[in-house]
Design a protein around this motif. Structure first.
Motif, short mmCIF file in Angstrom:
data_model
loop_
_atom_site.label_atom_id
_atom_site.label_comp_id
_atom_site.label_asym_id
_atom_site.label_seq_id
_atom_site.Cartn_x
_atom_site.Cartn_y
_atom_site.Cartn_z
N UNK A 126 37.31 9.17 -7.34
CA UNK A 126 37.59 9.68 -8.68
C UNK A 126 38.84 10.54 -8.70
N UNK A 127 39.05 11.33 -7.66
CA UNK A 127 40.24 12.17 -7.56
C UNK A 127 41.50 11.31 -7.47
N UNK A 128 41.46 10.27 -6.66
CA UNK A 128 42.62 9.38 -6.52
C UNK A 128 42.97 8.74 -7.86
N UNK A 129 41.96 8.34 -8.60
CA UNK A 129 42.20 7.66 -9.88
C UNK A 129 42.68 8.64 -10.95
N UNK A 130 42.06 9.81 -11.03
CA UNK A 130 42.43 10.75 -12.10
C UNK A 130 43.70 11.54 -11.79
N UNK A 131 43.86 11.98 -10.57
CA UNK A 131 45.03 12.80 -10.22
C UNK A 131 46.25 11.99 -9.85
#
Length: 85
Positions: free
Chosen positions: A51-56
C-alpha cells in the motif's frame, strides 16, 4: 521472474519491507484463498509495504490470480476479509 527477465525487465523476488515499499512496479501473484492470502501478507507487514509503494511512490501493480483479488476492498471467501484497497 523468468518470464519478466525473458521480456527484458529487471526483476527480483522481494520480501524486504523497505525495498518493497520503495518499488516502482510490483507483480503480486497468488494461489489459494483470499483470507489466507491476506493473513500471510499481514503476518510480516507486506500489506502495508504494498500500500505504501502504491500510495507514496505511485507504483504500478499487476495482480495475477489471487493477487488480483487481493487488490479489492474485501471478500466473503472463508468469511468476510478486508483486502488491500
Amino acid at each position: 521472474i523468468s518470464a519478466l527477465k525473458y521480456l527484458g525487465a529487471e526483476a527480483e523476488l522481494v520480501c524486504d519491507l523497505k525495498t518493497l515499499s520503495q518499488a516502482e512496479f510490483i507483480v503480486l501473484p497468488g494461489v489459494g484463498s483470499f483470507k489466507k492470502g491476506m493473513e500471510n501478507l499481514k503476518k510480516i507487514g507486506l500489506d502495508e509495504a504494498i500500500c505504501s509503494a502504491v500510495t507514496k511512490n505511485k507504483a504500478k501493480i499487476l495482480g495475477i490470480c489471487l493477487g488480483m483479488q487481493l487488490l479489492g476492498s474485501q471478500s466473503t471467501e472463508d468469511g468476510k476479509t478486508n483486502g488491500l484497497a
